[in-house]
Design a protein around this motif. Structure first.
Motif, PDB file in Angstrom:
ATOM      1  N   PRO A 188      10.222   4.732   2.094  1.00 25.62           N
ATOM      2  CA  PRO A 188      10.745   3.435   2.560  1.00 25.62           C
ATOM      3  C   PRO A 188       9.632   2.547   3.103  1.00 25.62           C
ATOM      4  N   ARG A 189       9.856   1.237   2.916  1.00 24.31           N
ATOM      5  CA  ARG A 189       8.898   0.246   3.404  1.00 24.31           C
ATOM      6  C   ARG A 189       9.646  -0.745   4.286  1.00 24.31           C
ATOM      7  N   VAL A 190       8.987  -1.209   5.297  1.00 27.54           N
ATOM      8  CA  VAL A 190       9.541  -2.228   6.184  1.00 27.54           C
ATOM      9  C   VAL A 190       9.104  -3.580   5.637  1.00 27.54           C
ATOM     10  N   VAL A 191      10.073  -4.455   5.354  1.00 25.43           N
ATOM     11  CA  VAL A 191       9.806  -5.752   4.753  1.00 25.43           C
ATOM     12  C   VAL A 191      10.182  -6.845   5.751  1.00 25.43           C
ATOM     13  N   GLU A 244       3.425   4.385   8.071  1.00 27.94           N
ATOM     14  CA  GLU A 244       2.197   3.846   8.649  1.00 27.94           C
ATOM     15  C   GLU A 244       2.491   3.058   9.920  1.00 27.94           C
ATOM     16  N   LEU A 245       3.579   2.272   9.879  1.00 29.19           N
ATOM     17  CA  LEU A 245       3.949   1.496  11.077  1.00 29.19           C
ATOM     18  C   LEU A 245       4.327   2.414  12.234  1.00 29.19           C
ATOM     19  N   LEU A 268       5.887  -6.614  12.607  1.00 29.62           N
ATOM     20  CA  LEU A 268       5.229  -7.069  11.380  1.00 29.62           C
ATOM     21  C   LEU A 268       5.449  -8.556  11.153  1.00 29.62           C
ATOM     22  N   GLN A 269       6.662  -9.023  11.465  1.00 27.86           N
ATOM     23  CA  GLN A 269       7.021 -10.421  11.222  1.00 27.86           C
ATOM     24  C   GLN A 269       6.234 -11.375  12.099  1.00 27.86           C
ATOM     25  N   THR A 276      -1.345   0.127   3.919  1.00 24.97           N
ATOM     26  CA  THR A 276      -0.353  -0.040   2.844  1.00 24.97           C
ATOM     27  C   THR A 276       0.325  -1.399   2.902  1.00 24.97           C
ATOM     28  N   ARG A 277      -0.188  -2.314   3.685  1.00 24.76           N
ATOM     29  CA  ARG A 277       0.463  -3.610   3.835  1.00 24.76           C
ATOM     30  C   ARG A 277       0.276  -4.454   2.563  1.00 24.76           C
ATOM     31  N   GLU A 278       1.352  -5.109   2.102  1.00 23.26           N
ATOM     32  CA  GLU A 278       1.338  -6.048   0.986  1.00 23.26           C
ATOM     33  C   GLU A 278       1.914  -7.371   1.472  1.00 23.26           C
TER      34      GLU A 278
END
Length: 339
Positions: free
Chosen positions: A75-78, A100-101, A9-10, A26-28
């Motif tokens: 949980p979300r991956v940030v 989703e990831l 993601l990064q 669901t990406r923000e």
């Protein structure tokens, strides 16, 4: 696993400042200023929301970047990274549901497996075709070698034009085939010569360069069988049927003198008479030369002149004791002895 997904993601973080409009995504993505408050944000962020010391996203304002997973049931991956704009420091943040990831990663893995399987199948097919072609060529070469082993030397060896290892083997096999054909022709020629020598009425013997007998024909054996008693006077264990392997020195009273005489090619051909017991034998000796003209042995013809010499001695005795004269038909005297 979360760190791996966060790194994915990064990678595109600086390009994702707004939420994707793709259905189900669901990406923000948002930008945080030095006060911890969002400058560009999604409607999903609650009003008055901010980050402060202790929140990993705040570390991006100090030039750090990284990822983490939020706790909770969803949980979300940030992922976060620093951003410099017009001399000001900002933090760019992007987050997405972990589920989703994981689904995206699974799809990528499945596609990768399919591509890998296709590549593996292609490589296996290519290897099979190469092995099949190579097997056929090796089979052709093997069949040619089998024919050569069975005596068929007429057909040339295939694959000699190739520049690889198989071609090198084929060229070596072709050289062997040519050499075998030459050897076969020489063998046939030698058989003809040997047959001629064997059936010749001349008593012929062949020796090597050390005067050891290597060949005798039938006429020699017959001659020496008739004179075996005479030869036994110089060699008690003499046998006319066991001459091959015997050295010629046994037939001479002065072998060193004879060797010196015969070893000089300038003295050949050589003719002499020898007495063995009561037998008188005449020898005709000549050199056997190799392809370069060097002497590699001798060929000796034996002639039994015992009766001839005896008859000559009788005639000489008659001439020495009786008056003898020869006249022509006209009565003229041509020759007469002392009596």
């Amino acid at each position: 696993e979360a760190n791996l997904l966060g790194a994915y993601l990064q990678r595109d973080l600086e390009h994702l400042l707004l939420r994707s409009e793709r259905e189900g995504d669901t990406r923000e993505s948002y930008v945080i200023g030095r006060d911890g408050r969002p400058r560009l944000w999604s409607t999903a962020l609650p009003e008055g929301w901010s980050v402060g010391e202790g929140d990993p996203r705040f570390d991006a304002l100090r030039g750090e970047r990284g990822t983490f997973v939020t706790p909770g049931e969803a949980p979300r991956v940030v992922a976060y990274a620093p951003l410099q704009f017009l001399g000001q420091s900002f933090a760019v943040v992007s987050e997405q549901a972990e589920a989703e990831l994981v689904a995206v990663a699974s799809e990528l893995g499945h596609a990768t497996l399919l591509r890998g399987a296709a590549v593996t199948a292609s490589l296996a097919l290519a290897a099979f075709l190469v092995a099949l072609t190579l097997s056929r060529r090796i089979g052709a070469l093997t069949r040619q070698l089998d024919r050569m082993r069975e005596g068929d030397l007429e057909a040339p060896v295939p694959l000699t034009e190739r520049q690889d290892e198989l071609g090198r083997i084929a060229r070596a096999a072709e050289d062997l085939r040519v050499a075998l054909r030459i050897g076969r022709a020489l063998e046939a020629e030698n058989r003809q010569k040997s047959a001629a020598l064997e059936t010749s009425s001349a008593a012929l013997m062949v020796t090597d360069s050390d005067f050891t007998i290597t060949y005798v024909n039938r006429s020699v054996v017959q001659l020496m069988t008739r004179r075996e008693k005479d030869f036994s006077t110089i060699a008690p264990d003499f046998s006319a049927t066991r001459l091959v392997g015997v050295n010629m020195d046994r037939f001479h009273k002065l072998p060193d003198r004879v060797r010196k005489l015969m070893s000089d090619p300038a003295n050949l051909p050589f003719h002499t008479d020898i007495c063995v017991g009561e037998a008188a034998l005449q020898l005709h000796v000549d050199a056997v030369l190799d392809g370069e003209g060097r002497s590699v042995g001798m060929v000796i013809e034996w002639i039994d002149v015992t009766e001839l010499r005896r008859d000559r001695a009788t005639i000489d005795a008659i001439e020495s004791s009786m008056a003898k004269a020869e006249f022509s038909l006209e009565g003229a005297l041509h020759r007469c002895n002392a009596h």
